[in-house]
Every structure is written in structure tokens, then in C-alpha cells.
Design a protein around this motif. Structure first.
Motif, PDB file in Angstrom:
ATOM      1  N   VAL A 172       5.255  14.992  39.881  1.00 42.96           N
ATOM      2  CA  VAL A 172       4.953  13.838  40.596  1.00 42.96           C
ATOM      3  C   VAL A 172       4.757  13.565  41.736  1.00 42.96           C
ATOM      4  CG1 VAL A 172       6.399  11.887  41.587  1.00 42.96           C
ATOM      5  CG2 VAL A 172       6.931  13.016  39.331  1.00 42.96           C
ATOM      6  N   TYR A 173       3.622  13.762  42.030  1.00 45.21           N
ATOM      7  CA  TYR A 173       2.704  13.130  43.194  1.00 45.21           C
ATOM      8  C   TYR A 173       2.541  12.243  43.290  1.00 45.21           C
ATOM      9  CZ  TYR A 173      -1.607  14.461  46.150  1.00 45.21           C
ATOM     10  OH  TYR A 173      -2.326  14.627  47.599  1.00 45.21           O
ATOM     11  N   GLY A 174       2.694  11.593  45.297  1.00 50.15           N
ATOM     12  CA  GLY A 174       2.338  10.581  45.584  1.00 50.15           C
ATOM     13  C   GLY A 174       3.009   9.285  45.312  1.00 50.15           C
ATOM     14  N   HIS A 175       4.322   9.525  45.504  1.00 51.57           N
ATOM     15  CA  HIS A 175       5.180   8.868  45.672  1.00 51.57           C
ATOM     16  C   HIS A 175       6.245   8.780  45.866  1.00 51.57           C
ATOM     17  CE1 HIS A 175       7.494   5.865  42.941  1.00 51.57           C
ATOM     18  NE2 HIS A 175       6.743   4.970  42.434  1.00 51.57           N
ATOM     19  N   SER A 176       6.896   7.676  46.449  1.00 48.25           N
ATOM     20  CA  SER A 176       8.373   7.740  47.461  1.00 48.25           C
ATOM     21  C   SER A 176       9.351   7.470  46.487  1.00 48.25           C
ATOM     22  CB  SER A 176       8.042   6.438  48.390  1.00 48.25           C
ATOM     23  OG  SER A 176       8.035   4.757  47.156  1.00 48.25           O
ATOM     24  N   LEU A 177       9.109   7.406  45.094  1.00 47.24           N
ATOM     25  CA  LEU A 177      10.998   7.441  44.588  1.00 47.24           C
ATOM     26  C   LEU A 177      11.490   6.502  44.529  1.00 47.24           C
ATOM     27  CD1 LEU A 177      11.636  11.001  44.584  1.00 47.24           C
ATOM     28  CD2 LEU A 177       9.880  10.256  43.397  1.00 47.24           C
ATOM     29  N   GLY A 178      10.913   5.764  45.123  1.00 51.23           N
ATOM     30  CA  GLY A 178      10.959   4.295  45.722  1.00 51.23           C
ATOM     31  C   GLY A 178      12.077   3.163  43.895  1.00 51.23           C
ATOM     32  N   ARG A 179      13.088   2.281  44.543  1.00 49.90           N
ATOM     33  CA  ARG A 179      13.640   2.248  43.099  1.00 49.90           C
ATOM     34  C   ARG A 179      13.168   1.075  42.749  1.00 49.90           C
ATOM     35  NH1 ARG A 179      19.158   1.200  42.646  1.00 49.90           N
ATOM     36  NH2 ARG A 179      19.136   3.293  43.449  1.00 49.90           N
ATOM     37  N   ALA A 180      11.351   0.819  43.500  1.00 52.95           N
ATOM     38  CA  ALA A 180      10.555  -0.677  42.375  1.00 52.95           C
ATOM     39  C   ALA A 180       9.798   0.353  41.196  1.00 52.95           C
ATOM     40  CB  ALA A 180      10.089  -1.192  43.708  1.00 52.95           C
ATOM     41  N   ASP A 181       9.814   1.354  41.628  1.00 50.93           N
ATOM     42  CA  ASP A 181       9.313   2.289  39.982  1.00 50.93           C
ATOM     43  C   ASP A 181      10.005   3.139  39.324  1.00 50.93           C
ATOM     44  OD1 ASP A 181       7.141   1.121  39.868  1.00 50.93           O
ATOM     45  OD2 ASP A 181       6.456   2.351  41.855  1.00 50.93           O
ATOM     46  N   TYR A 182      12.074   2.816  39.504  1.00 52.67           N
ATOM     47  CA  TYR A 182      12.651   2.785  38.866  1.00 52.67           C
ATOM     48  C   TYR A 182      13.093   3.436  37.312  1.00 52.67           C
ATOM     49  CZ  TYR A 182      17.282   5.456  36.640  1.00 52.67           C
ATOM     50  OH  TYR A 182      17.609   5.961  35.864  1.00 52.67           O
ATOM     51  N   SER A 183      12.551   1.982  36.638  1.00 47.19           N
ATOM     52  CA  SER A 183      12.464   2.329  35.391  1.00 47.19           C
ATOM     53  C   SER A 183      10.843   3.316  35.022  1.00 47.19           C
ATOM     54  CB  SER A 183      11.976   0.644  34.754  1.00 47.19           C
ATOM     55  OG  SER A 183      13.232  -0.265  35.294  1.00 47.19           O
ATOM     56  N   TYR A 184      10.359   3.444  35.358  1.00 46.68           N
ATOM     57  CA  TYR A 184       8.965   3.994  34.741  1.00 46.68           C
ATOM     58  C   TYR A 184       9.490   5.313  34.748  1.00 46.68           C
ATOM     59  CZ  TYR A 184       5.966   0.238  35.189  1.00 46.68           C
ATOM     60  OH  TYR A 184       5.227  -0.506  35.727  1.00 46.68           O
ATOM     61  N   PHE A 185      10.525   6.355  35.531  1.00 47.42           N
ATOM     62  CA  PHE A 185      11.129   7.206  35.751  1.00 47.42           C
ATOM     63  C   PHE A 185      12.088   7.363  34.700  1.00 47.42           C
ATOM     64  CE2 PHE A 185       9.162   7.083  39.914  1.00 47.42           C
ATOM     65  CZ  PHE A 185       8.666   8.453  40.258  1.00 47.42           C
ATOM     66  N   GLU A 186      12.749   6.268  34.477  1.00 47.04           N
ATOM     67  CA  GLU A 186      13.700   6.552  33.375  1.00 47.04           C
ATOM     68  C   GLU A 186      12.940   6.586  31.893  1.00 47.04           C
ATOM     69  OE1 GLU A 186      17.963   4.174  32.886  1.00 47.04           O
ATOM     70  OE2 GLU A 186      15.505   2.579  32.994  1.00 47.04           O
ATOM     71  N   THR A 187      11.645   5.965  31.904  1.00 46.37           N
ATOM     72  CA  THR A 187      11.623   6.157  30.481  1.00 46.37           C
ATOM     73  C   THR A 187      10.682   7.136  30.214  1.00 46.37           C
ATOM     74  OG1 THR A 187      11.009   3.447  30.850  1.00 46.37           O
ATOM     75  CG2 THR A 187       9.622   5.526  29.392  1.00 46.37           C
ATOM     76  N   PHE A 188      10.172   8.122  30.935  1.00 44.54           N
ATOM     77  CA  PHE A 188       9.416   9.677  30.905  1.00 44.54           C
ATOM     78  C   PHE A 188      10.685  10.115  30.721  1.00 44.54           C
ATOM     79  CE2 PHE A 188       6.178   7.517  33.804  1.00 44.54           C
ATOM     80  CZ  PHE A 188       5.814   7.702  33.151  1.00 44.54           C
ATOM     81  N   PHE A 189      12.019  10.162  31.661  1.00 38.32           N
ATOM     82  CA  PHE A 189      12.868  11.602  31.896  1.00 38.32           C
ATOM     83  C   PHE A 189      13.610  10.921  30.026  1.00 38.32           C
ATOM     84  CE2 PHE A 189      13.803  10.902  36.440  1.00 38.32           C
ATOM     85  CZ  PHE A 189      12.625  11.956  36.464  1.00 38.32           C
ATOM     86  N   ASP A 190      13.896  10.105  29.591  1.00 37.44           N
ATOM     87  CA  ASP A 190      14.255   9.229  28.282  1.00 37.44           C
ATOM     88  C   ASP A 190      13.530  10.454  27.739  1.00 37.44           C
ATOM     89  OD1 ASP A 190      16.386   8.404  29.438  1.00 37.44           O
ATOM     90  OD2 ASP A 190      16.121   6.326  28.931  1.00 37.44           O
ATOM     91  N   LYS A 191      12.130  10.338  27.104  1.00 40.03           N
ATOM     92  CA  LYS A 191      11.165  10.509  26.581  1.00 40.03           C
ATOM     93  C   LYS A 191      11.251  12.016  26.482  1.00 40.03           C
ATOM     94  CE  LYS A 191       6.558  10.415  24.831  1.00 40.03           C
ATOM     95  NZ  LYS A 191       4.973  10.002  24.892  1.00 40.03           N
ATOM     96  N   GLY A 192      11.928  12.610  27.283  1.00 41.70           N
ATOM     97  CA  GLY A 192      11.595  14.491  27.096  1.00 41.70           C
ATOM     98  C   GLY A 192      12.611  14.958  27.143  1.00 41.70           C
ATOM     99  N   ASP A 193      14.259  13.752  27.147  1.00 48.37           N
ATOM    100  CA  ASP A 193      15.402  14.178  27.261  1.00 48.37           C
ATOM    101  C   ASP A 193      15.811  15.756  27.717  1.00 48.37           C
ATOM    102  OD1 ASP A 193      17.704  14.381  26.188  1.00 48.37           O
ATOM    103  OD2 ASP A 193      17.330  15.670  24.796  1.00 48.37           O
TER     104      ASP A 193
END
Length: 310
Positions: free
Chosen positions: A211-232
């Protein structure tokens, strides 16, 4: 134009979302006020795309003093983030997916960058290094949508940049009667046909998320959730690495490191709490103990005249 951008900073987003929430639906219909706001938002997105294209045009050519251009620096950054700048240890069959939250580079002009990198690797000799860019996904559209549309088939058109809000908290409310749904990123991606520019499928598995250049704000949380779920993430060996801007002074470097480490901790802790598995709230400790979590300053750009080994 600067004032228009400022109006979409975080305080403006909060006011915007709260205002939308107060609009009530009748009989499942979207209120006219919400439709009018969406129309105005689309107008802003067109203006924003033009602004990005103007900036890209200004930085298209190689600067005579710095020997850099926007694409040159993007190529250099891609090499550093992927880890193919260090030619000390050969690697084979390294494949990368890029999910970009920016609107500038796209699937077409980045493929030329990828081809150049692969040519450099091949020149090193004996097939010791093999890498390819599998996917460049502009999650929220592209600024140069008019030109990109020429490459698409079946009469499809490339989507211009879209702005939106996260749907995670909305789903917890009465979504059937919530007019905010038409402003969520997931809704707008479908409604504005953002998938028209997705030429390939993402990798089915991976071992590193950068992850580069991202504030990790809640507005994009759903994307991170998807990536983390996919990678178990909790049960697998998938590693995470986060980059942040360190600052110019020693004090800034200390403050920025603390702030970003806190943001990473909040993101992962929130994800762990939503997993619904035993001890999910301890995911940060688990990743740390297993040496699967790294937070570090952005890599420095050093002009190398397109040389991988230096």
C-alpha cells in the motif's frame, strides 16, 4: 478550481454525507434533491478530469535539469515497490497486480512502462529475472477517458473519474430507504460502467500486499476488506507492507511515522473486529509476531537512466 477541490476535503465530505442522509425517500424513489446533487457531482468530475489531463500534459516531457518526467518517476516507483530494483538475487515468475486510486496512468500507457521494464530484465541475461504486470486497475475511472475510449471494443466508453462514499456503514442502516446509496463508490462503479476499462482478471492468489500513497481513511475501507478477505489474511502467509511520506525534518518524520502507524493499526484492528472469528481483534499482534507487517517511509526517487541494477 482550487476552491472546488478544497470543498471535497474531509470536512466537506462529512457535511455532504450528513446532508444527504437527511433527505427522505418516498415509496422507494430517489428524492429529486439527491438526483440534482449527483448531476452536479458529475459536472465536477468532468472538470476534475480536465485538470488532471492538463497537469499530465505539462509533465509529459523529460525535464532537462532533473532528467525526470511523470511517467519516468512512475516507472521508477513501480520498480522500487515491486522490488525489482535490487538485482543481487534473481527472481522468476514474479507477477504484479496494481489497483490504482489515482486517475492519471491507466491500463494502456502503463503497459508500455511494463514492456520497457521487462525488456530491461531480459537484457540482464540468461532468463534469471522474469516479471510481468498482470493488471492495472483504475478503481475509480480515468482522467483521459476520451482517449482510452478509442481502445475499447463493443461500443463501450471509458469512465471518467468518480467520487463517492464508502457503503460499509450504510449497510448497517435501512439501506432500502437510504438515498445515500447512489453516492456510494460501489454503486457508482456499477452505474457508471467503470468495469469497461478492466481488461484482465486479478490474480487468484498473492503473497504480498503493498500500500503506497493512501491515507487509509474509512472511505476506502471496503476495498481493503475485500483484499484482506481474498488473501485470507488471518490464516495465510500473506504479507502486508505500508509506505508513508516521512517529512523533511526530524520532528516531522517522528510525527508522520506515529500517525501512519496508528492509521495502519486502526485499519487492521477494525478489520479484525469484523472478521467474526476467534481472536480476530488481535490480528495486529499476530501479523507482527509472524513478521508479516511492515510500515516504512516512501522509497526515494533517484534518477537511474532506466537502469535496474545500480
Amino acid at each position: 478550481f482550487k476552491s472546488k477541490i478544497d470543498s471535497f476535503e474531509e470536512p466537506g465530505k462529512i457535511i455532504f454525507v450528513k446532508f444527504i442522509r437527511k433527505i427522505s425517500e418516498k415509496n422507494g424513489e430517489i428524492p429529486e434533491t439527491a438526483i440534482n446533487l449527483l448531476i452536479e457531482l458529475k459536472k465536477f468530475e468532468v472538470i476534475f478530469a480536465s485538470y488532471i489531463n492538463e497537469i499530465m500534459e505539462k509533465h509529459k516531457e523529460l525535464d532537462s535539469k532533473s532528467q525526470t518526467s511523470y511517467k519516468y518517476m512512475a516507472e521508477d516507483l513501480l520498480k522500487r515497490l515491486v522490488g525489482i530494483y535490487n538485482g543481487n538475487e534473481p527472481f522468476k515468475d514474479l507477477t504484479t497486480d496494481v489497483f490504482s486510486f489515482n486517475y492519471s496512468l491507466n491500463e494502456y500507457n502503463t503497459q508500455r512502462i511494463a514492456d520497457r521494464i521487462m525488456s530491461e530484465l531480459a537484457a540482464i541475461g540468461n532468463g534469471k529475472y522474469t516479471w510481468k504486470l498482470n493488471l492495472w486497475d483504475n478503481i475509480h475511472g480515468v482522467a483521459d477517458y476520451q482517449r482510452v475510449s478509442r481502445y475499447l471494443t463493443n461500443g463501450n466508453s471509458a469512465p471518467r473519474p468518480i467520487f463517492g462514499i464508502d457503503n460499509h456503514n450504510i449497510l448497517a442502516d435501512n439501506i432500502e430507504n437510504d438515498p445515500r446509496i447512489i453516492f456510494t463508490k460501489s454503486f457508482r462503479i456499477v452505474n457508471d460502467n467503470v468495469n469497461n476499462i478492466r481488461l484482465r482478471d486479478a490474480l487468484s492468489n498473492y503473497d504480498l500486499v503493498t500500500v503506497y500513497g493512501h491515507s487509509l481513511g474509512r472511505a476506502d475501507y471496503s476495498y481493503f476488506e475485500t483484499f484482506f478477505d481474498k488473501g485470507d489474511l488471518y490464516n495465510s502467509n500473506v504479507r502486508l507492507e505500508f509506505y508513508y511520506y516521512s517529512g523533511e525534518t526530524e520532528k516531522d518524520r517522528m510525527i508522520n511515522a506515529i500517525k501512519y502507524n496508528k492509521a495502519v493499526n486502526n485499519l487492521l484492528t477494525y478489520y479484525g473486529q469484523t472478521m467474526g472469528t476467534l481472536h480476530g481483534e488481535d490480528i495486529v499482534n499476530k501479523l507482527t509476531l509472524e513478521k508479516r507487517l511492515t510500515v516504512k517511509p516512501n522509497p526515494n526517487f533517484i534518477p537511474t537512466q532506466y537502469s535496474i541494477i545500480h
